[in-house]
Design an enzyme around this catalytic site. Structure first.
Site, PDB file in Angstrom:
ATOM      1  N   HIS A 222       0.820  -1.212   0.000  1.00  0.00           N
ATOM      2  CA  HIS A 222       0.000   0.000   0.000  1.00  0.00           C
ATOM      3  C   HIS A 222       0.859   1.270   0.000  1.00  0.00           C
ATOM      4  O   HIS A 222       0.348   2.380   0.120  1.00  0.00           O
ATOM      5  CB  HIS A 222      -0.908  -0.033   1.242  1.00  0.00           C
ATOM      6  N   LYS A 224       3.268   4.408  -1.164  1.00  0.00           N
ATOM      7  CA  LYS A 224       3.376   5.338  -2.293  1.00  0.00           C
ATOM      8  C   LYS A 224       4.671   6.120  -2.099  1.00  0.00           C
ATOM      9  O   LYS A 224       4.760   7.002  -1.244  1.00  0.00           O
ATOM     10  CB  LYS A 224       2.200   6.311  -2.343  1.00  0.00           C
ATOM     11  N   ASP A 229      16.567  11.057  -8.404  1.00  0.00           N
ATOM     12  CA  ASP A 229      18.004  11.366  -8.319  1.00  0.00           C
ATOM     13  C   ASP A 229      18.575  11.169  -6.921  1.00  0.00           C
ATOM     14  O   ASP A 229      19.673  11.665  -6.629  1.00  0.00           O
ATOM     15  CB  ASP A 229      18.271  12.805  -8.792  1.00  0.00           C
ATOM     16  N   HIS A 400      -9.098  11.493   2.308  1.00  0.00           N
ATOM     17  CA  HIS A 400      -8.310  10.271   2.235  1.00  0.00           C
ATOM     18  C   HIS A 400      -6.989  10.434   2.974  1.00  0.00           C
ATOM     19  O   HIS A 400      -6.140   9.541   2.958  1.00  0.00           O
ATOM     20  CB  HIS A 400      -8.066   9.940   0.747  1.00  0.00           C
ATOM     21  N   LYS A 402      -4.063  10.520   5.739  1.00  0.00           N
ATOM     22  CA  LYS A 402      -3.702   9.638   6.845  1.00  0.00           C
ATOM     23  C   LYS A 402      -2.705  10.398   7.716  1.00  0.00           C
ATOM     24  O   LYS A 402      -1.494  10.286   7.538  1.00  0.00           O
ATOM     25  CB  LYS A 402      -3.072   8.337   6.326  1.00  0.00           C
ATOM     26  N   ASP A 407      -0.172  17.873  19.924  1.00  0.00           N
ATOM     27  CA  ASP A 407       0.322  19.059  20.643  1.00  0.00           C
ATOM     28  C   ASP A 407       0.908  20.124  19.729  1.00  0.00           C
ATOM     29  O   ASP A 407       1.619  21.020  20.202  1.00  0.00           O
ATOM     30  CB  ASP A 407       1.365  18.662  21.696  1.00  0.00           C
TER      31      ASP A 407
END
Length: 482
Positions: A222, A224, A229, A400, A402, A407
């Site tokens: 899952h 990404k 470079d 979507h 996450k 604090d």
């Protein structure tokens, strides 16, 4: 009638042996075990077929091994950081990072997550802006492009991205693309024909063994990640597809969070990509080369760790990081997640924080993309409302992101949702950022999103219909195996 009785008896005997397998051989946690036993009880035999597809544990063998990793110098640096943190002589460039010594140490010891302190991050919350910048960075690449996504679609955005990659491959830039077959199951392999003709390389994570059928619905990659470079890295929630630009009428505007990173932290992203690539390939292994890990000047003053987790890991590193952040909170905890199905440990941490008077805020979508997951989310939200947490339903499309911010001093952004699938079943990666300005910006972003959200109160929750209560109850029961 005798034949029927014999078949029924055999079915129950088989079910008994299936139950023994689940209880004694797989050694799942008690909650998941009971959930699967109920499936076996209510759906004999077929329940075990579902278990083979969805529930079987992956062996804790080491899937990712890279013999050249010692050459990077990371191993020695990790041991030095562990020793200096243990002896409390580690010098933190940012005094705020010192407050999270225990969290940093935990990630370092259990995940080899080296702490780097000279990084810079750009935060993207809009898909168009993110992909415009990504393609610009691809066009400016001079050596190599490593690109990994769970979902790649061959739509307008996918074609635009592949065109940019193919152009660079024709210029002699080393282009490698890794995607997850289940996430990208609608993607034709012919989509990469031009890239391959231009000497680009493409690999698939956990491909199907049987034509047209992939029984590995769990254990998906899952992550990404993009590394360009060895100097610029991307990490976050956006996949590749037109819906991530807000072009799918079903979801409307797509609200996500993605990071563009520079500094020493990019070496950790590069290492993660190479490990995943080498696991997936059978012919084009990546070995250590200096150009993959160029000397990098200080890009900023942000401290960061890249933390990975997966079903091959002994510990649930990202979840443990969340719990450590939550239990250490002094004032506030802001969470954005498309799916909120925490296990008991994370649920208890949030409940205790809310009961202790901490400002616990959770933002979830108004639109479901997976019905059972959506209603399981609502059932858990109800429990936190009773403890005094504040819940916001995002109305401006689909959220979507996450993210977790504590604090206004520390935050985490990555690919992991707050559910069992992300914590135990999928391969995920998150950045833990120890930098007050970045955390404050993330908190402000949350507060801005509140302007496009409806607050759900405990009174609202208690007024939900009987039909919704029924859907929540069934989904809550299934939540350990969703």
């Amino acid at each position: 009638m005798d034949v029927y009785s014999i078949l029924i008896s055999l079915l129950f005997i088989l079910n008994f042996f299936f139950a023994i397998i689940i209880i004694f051989l797989e050694q799942k946690d008690a909650t998941s075990t009971w959930a699967w036993l109920m499936v076996l009880f209510f759906i004999p035999f077929l329940g075990f077929i579902l278990y083979l597809i969805f529930g079987q544990n992956m062996s804790r063998k080491r899937l990712f091994d890279w013999e050249d990793i010692k050459k990077i110098g990371i191993e020695g640096l990790i041991q030095e950081q562990i020793t200096s943190l243990r002896e409390q002589r580690f010098h933190f460039s940012d005094p705020d990072s010192r407050d999270y010594r225990d969290l940093i140490y935990m990630h370092l010891v259990n995940n080899d997550a080296l702490l780097t302190e000279n990084n810079k991050v750009d935060i993207f919350t809009d898909g168009k802006e993110k992909f415009d910048q990504l393609i610009k960075d691809i066009e400016n690449a001079t050596d190599h492009i490593h690109l990994q996504y769970y979902i790649i679609r061959h739509d307008h955005l996918g074609a635009r991205l592949l065109s940019a990659l193919t152009k660079k491959a024709r210029e002699g830039i080393r282009v490698r693309v890794l995607y997850d077959e289940m996430g990208s199951r609608k993607l034709s392999k012919n989509a990469f024909s031009s890239l391959k003709k231009a000497s680009g390389e493409v690999e698939i994570f956990f491909p199907r063994r049987i034509p047209f059928i992939n029984l590995r619905l769990n254990y998906r990659n899952h992550r990404k990640i993009v590394v360009i470079d060895g100097k610029t890295g991307y990490l976050g929630g956006f996949n590749v597809g037109d819906e991530y630009l807000g072009l799918n009428p079903r979801f409307g505007y797509w609200r996500d969070t993605h990071l563009r990173m520079s500094g020493q932290v990019v070496k950790a992203l590069q290492t993660r990509f190479i490990l995943d690539w080498n696991q997936a390939t059978h012919h084009h292994y990546i070995h250590y080369e200096d150009r993959l890990f160029p000397a990098l000047e200080a890009a900023g003053d942000m401290a960061a760790q890249i933390v990975s987790s997966g079903p091959d890991s002994e510990w649930e590193q990202i979840k443990n990081g969340y719990i450590k952040m939550i239990t250490g909170a002094k004032d506030s905890i802001y969470i954005q997640t498309p799916y909120f199905i925490p296990d008991q440990s994370l649920m208890d941490a949030l409940r205790i924080a809310a009961l202790s008077g901490k400002d616990v805020r959770i933002m979830i979508p108004d639109k479901p993309d997976h019905p059972f997951v959506y209603w399981a989310t609502y059932s858990h939200i109800g429990e936190l409302l009773k403890a005094g947490a504040n819940v916001y339903i995002y109305k401006n499309g689909f959220i979507h992101a996450k993210t977790i911010v504590v604090d206004g001093k520390v935050c985490s952004v990555g690919t992991a949702n707050i559910d069992v699938r992300s914590f135990r079943l999928n391969f995920e990666v998150n950045a833990f950022l120890y930098h007050r300005p970045t955390a404050e910006r993330m908190a402000l972003t949350f507060q801005n999103d509140m302007e496009y959200s409806r607050e759900m109160t405990l009174d609202d929750y208690r007024k939900r219909s009987l039909w919704i209560r029924f859907k929540e109850s069934i989904s809550h029961l299934l939540s350990p195996i969703l």
